[in-house]
Scaffold this motif. Structure first.
Motif, mmCIF file in Angstrom:
data_model
loop_
_atom_site.group_PDB
_atom_site.id
_atom_site.type_symbol
_atom_site.label_atom_id
_atom_site.label_comp_id
_atom_site.label_asym_id
_atom_site.label_seq_id
_atom_site.Cartn_x
_atom_site.Cartn_y
_atom_site.Cartn_z
ATOM 1 N N GLY A 221 0.803 -1.219 0.000
ATOM 2 C CA GLY A 221 0.000 0.000 0.000
ATOM 3 C C GLY A 221 0.838 1.272 0.000
ATOM 4 N N ARG A 222 2.120 1.136 0.359
ATOM 5 C CA ARG A 222 2.989 2.317 0.343
ATOM 6 C C ARG A 222 4.036 2.145 -0.734
ATOM 7 N NH1 ARG A 222 5.576 4.228 5.841
ATOM 8 N NH2 ARG A 222 7.103 4.950 4.339
ATOM 9 N N VAL A 223 4.271 3.191 -1.504
ATOM 10 C CA VAL A 223 5.255 3.041 -2.577
ATOM 11 C C VAL A 223 6.662 3.157 -1.989
ATOM 12 C CG1 VAL A 223 6.086 3.987 -4.757
ATOM 13 C CG2 VAL A 223 3.639 3.964 -4.260
ATOM 14 N N THR A 224 7.445 2.151 -2.264
ATOM 15 C CA THR A 224 8.833 2.138 -1.798
ATOM 16 C C THR A 224 9.728 2.245 -3.017
ATOM 17 O OG1 THR A 224 8.179 0.607 -0.059
ATOM 18 C CG2 THR A 224 10.529 0.755 -0.521
ATOM 19 N N SER A 225 10.797 3.014 -2.921
ATOM 20 C CA SER A 225 11.733 3.029 -4.038
ATOM 21 C C SER A 225 13.100 2.582 -3.536
ATOM 22 C CB SER A 225 11.809 4.418 -4.665
ATOM 23 O OG SER A 225 12.242 5.332 -3.712
ATOM 24 N N ALA A 226 13.849 1.982 -4.423
ATOM 25 C CA ALA A 226 15.161 1.477 -4.039
ATOM 26 C C ALA A 226 16.129 1.659 -5.199
ATOM 27 C CB ALA A 226 15.060 -0.001 -3.666
ATOM 28 N N LYS A 227 17.374 1.832 -4.834
ATOM 29 C CA LYS A 227 18.418 2.042 -5.842
ATOM 30 C C LYS A 227 19.206 0.748 -6.055
ATOM 31 C CE LYS A 227 22.658 4.750 -6.402
ATOM 32 N NZ LYS A 227 23.426 5.891 -5.874
ATOM 33 N N ILE A 228 19.422 0.420 -7.301
ATOM 34 C CA ILE A 228 20.175 -0.791 -7.643
ATOM 35 C C ILE A 228 21.293 -0.419 -8.621
ATOM 36 C CG2 ILE A 228 19.982 -2.948 -8.974
ATOM 37 C CD1 ILE A 228 17.490 -3.520 -7.463
ATOM 38 N N VAL A 229 22.456 -0.983 -8.397
ATOM 39 C CA VAL A 229 23.602 -0.697 -9.260
ATOM 40 C C VAL A 229 23.813 -1.869 -10.219
ATOM 41 C CG1 VAL A 229 26.108 -0.342 -9.262
ATOM 42 C CG2 VAL A 229 24.706 0.763 -7.527
ATOM 43 N N ILE A 230 24.057 -1.548 -11.484
ATOM 44 C CA ILE A 230 24.348 -2.582 -12.483
ATOM 45 C C ILE A 230 25.828 -2.446 -12.847
ATOM 46 C CG2 ILE A 230 23.668 -3.582 -14.721
ATOM 47 C CD1 ILE A 230 21.267 -3.264 -12.804
ATOM 48 N N ALA A 231 26.600 -3.483 -12.507
ATOM 49 C CA ALA A 231 28.054 -3.385 -12.683
ATOM 50 C C ALA A 231 28.569 -4.547 -13.520
ATOM 51 C CB ALA A 231 28.722 -3.378 -11.312
ATOM 52 N N GLY A 232 29.855 -4.527 -13.795
ATOM 53 C CA GLY A 232 30.472 -5.601 -14.586
ATOM 54 C C GLY A 232 31.531 -4.999 -15.493
ATOM 55 N N GLY A 233 32.207 -5.866 -16.203
ATOM 56 C CA GLY A 233 33.330 -5.417 -17.029
ATOM 57 C C GLY A 233 32.900 -4.658 -18.278
ATOM 58 N N PHE A 234 33.891 -4.274 -19.038
ATOM 59 C CA PHE A 234 33.675 -3.506 -20.260
ATOM 60 C C PHE A 234 32.830 -4.299 -21.273
ATOM 61 C CE2 PHE A 234 35.350 -2.767 -24.624
ATOM 62 C CZ PHE A 234 34.814 -1.509 -24.808
ATOM 63 N N VAL B 299 27.411 3.992 -5.913
ATOM 64 C CA VAL B 299 26.798 2.954 -5.071
ATOM 65 C C VAL B 299 26.169 3.517 -3.802
ATOM 66 C CG1 VAL B 299 28.363 1.168 -5.908
ATOM 67 C CG2 VAL B 299 28.832 2.284 -3.732
ATOM 68 N N ARG B 300 26.391 4.797 -3.532
ATOM 69 C CA ARG B 300 25.861 5.361 -2.283
ATOM 70 C C ARG B 300 24.338 5.194 -2.206
ATOM 71 N NH1 ARG B 300 28.543 10.662 -1.130
ATOM 72 N NH2 ARG B 300 30.244 9.214 -0.774
ATOM 73 N N GLY B 301 23.858 4.576 -1.129
ATOM 74 C CA GLY B 301 22.411 4.419 -0.931
ATOM 75 C C GLY B 301 21.800 3.226 -1.646
ATOM 76 N N ALA B 302 22.619 2.460 -2.377
ATOM 77 C CA ALA B 302 22.057 1.311 -3.104
ATOM 78 C C ALA B 302 21.733 0.177 -2.138
ATOM 79 C CB ALA B 302 23.048 0.826 -4.155
ATOM 80 N N ILE B 303 20.667 -0.590 -2.458
ATOM 81 C CA ILE B 303 20.320 -1.745 -1.613
ATOM 82 C C ILE B 303 21.033 -3.002 -2.092
ATOM 83 C CG2 ILE B 303 18.040 -0.880 -0.931
ATOM 84 C CD1 ILE B 303 17.011 -3.166 -2.992
ATOM 85 N N GLY B 304 21.476 -2.996 -3.344
ATOM 86 C CA GLY B 304 22.128 -4.185 -3.881
ATOM 87 C C GLY B 304 22.637 -3.920 -5.284
ATOM 88 N N ALA B 305 23.320 -4.919 -5.843
ATOM 89 C CA ALA B 305 23.932 -4.743 -7.163
ATOM 90 C C ALA B 305 23.791 -6.006 -8.006
ATOM 91 C CB ALA B 305 25.409 -4.400 -6.999
ATOM 92 N N VAL B 306 23.765 -5.793 -9.306
ATOM 93 C CA VAL B 306 23.832 -6.891 -10.268
ATOM 94 C C VAL B 306 25.232 -6.842 -10.870
ATOM 95 C CG1 VAL B 306 22.978 -7.749 -12.502
ATOM 96 C CG2 VAL B 306 21.376 -6.728 -10.852
ATOM 97 N N VAL B 307 25.969 -7.959 -10.798
ATOM 98 C CA VAL B 307 27.264 -8.021 -11.480
ATOM 99 C C VAL B 307 27.057 -8.850 -12.736
ATOM 100 C CG1 VAL B 307 29.657 -8.807 -11.376
ATOM 101 C CG2 VAL B 307 28.583 -7.846 -9.334
#
Ligand SMILES: Nc1nc2c(ncn2[C@@H]2O[C@H](COP(=O)(O)OP(=O)(O)OP(=O)(O)O)[C@@H](O)[C@H]2O)c(=O)[nH]1
Ligand SMILES: [Mg+2]
Length: 193
Positions: free
Chosen positions: A6-19, A97-105
């Motif tokens: 019922g409450r909108v939550t937002s979250a930050k996610i980082v997408i990382a990995g090589g070139f 990455v500041r404030g991110a909840i998680g990352a995809v490598v």
């Protein structure tokens, strides 16, 4: 990230990995807003520095970040921040990455070592991450267990295959990451200090 119905939550996610592993492609395929990209044309100055052998169609590279947004359901919005893959832009990672909840490598199994730096970075900062194997056309498939072993990562880190060009596939990756982050938080909350 407390997820209350019922409450909108937002979250930050980082997408990382090589070139050239498909980070910008992933953000672009899943974002419901036109992604903000910071692509620069790769010029002959990068020859010998940027290894494009496995991504011959690649003509641009990310120089600051990618930004996109996806609503997972009515009350969860994810903001995606794609990192630049080239090591010369790594000075920006701490800010990204500041404030991110998680990352995809993201990994390309032809160039596994390219993701080591990203994994070290998240391990060091104790940011939950999962490994997404980007399945490029015509590349021999490696199963998740082989990749986990090759990367020497813990058995609870999820390793999943995806196609960065497919919205459904990348959405699945993000849902898996959110579930993993929530399960880690629950486990931490119930572990006595
Ligand atoms: N066949 C195939 N090609 C892909 C896939 N993902 C990305 N590509 C191609 O691979 C190239 C690299 O993709 P990008 O998304 O720019 O990679 P990136 O990780 O953002 O690259 P940098 O920001 O320069 O590190 C592009 O030419 C894409 O079209 C995929 O899943 N399959
Ligand atoms: Mg990019």
């Amino acid at each position: 990230m407390a997820h209350r119905p019922g409450r909108v939550t937002s979250a930050k996610i980082v997408i990382a990995g090589g070139f050239g592993v498909g980070k910008t492609t992933l953000v672009g395929s899943v974002s419901e807003i036109t992604p903000l990209t910071t692509e620069a044309i790769m010029t002959s100055a990068g020859v010998g520095v940027d290894d494009t052998r496995n991504v011959p169609g690649k003509t641009t590279t990310t120089v600051a970040m990618d930004f996109g947004r996806i609503s997972i359901d009515r009350d969860l919005i994810l903001y995606l921040f794609g990192t630049p893959g080239q090591t010369r832009f790594w000075f920006m990672w701490d800010e990204l990455v500041r404030g991110a909840i998680g990352a995809v490598v993201m990994v390309d199994t032809r160039r596994l070592a390219d993701c080591f730096a990203a994994i070290d970075f998240f391990e060091h900062r104790r940011l939950p991450y999962l490994v997404a194997i980007n399945c490029f056309d015509g590349v021999q498939y490696h199963n998740a267990d082989d990749v986990r072993e090759a990367l020497a990562i813990s058995s609870d880190v999820p390793v999943i295959s995806c196609d960065a060009r497919s919205r459904e596939s990348t959405k699945n990756v993000l849902i898996s990451l959110v579930e993993y982050v929530l399960s880690m938080r629950r486990a931490r909350a119930t572990t006595p200090a």
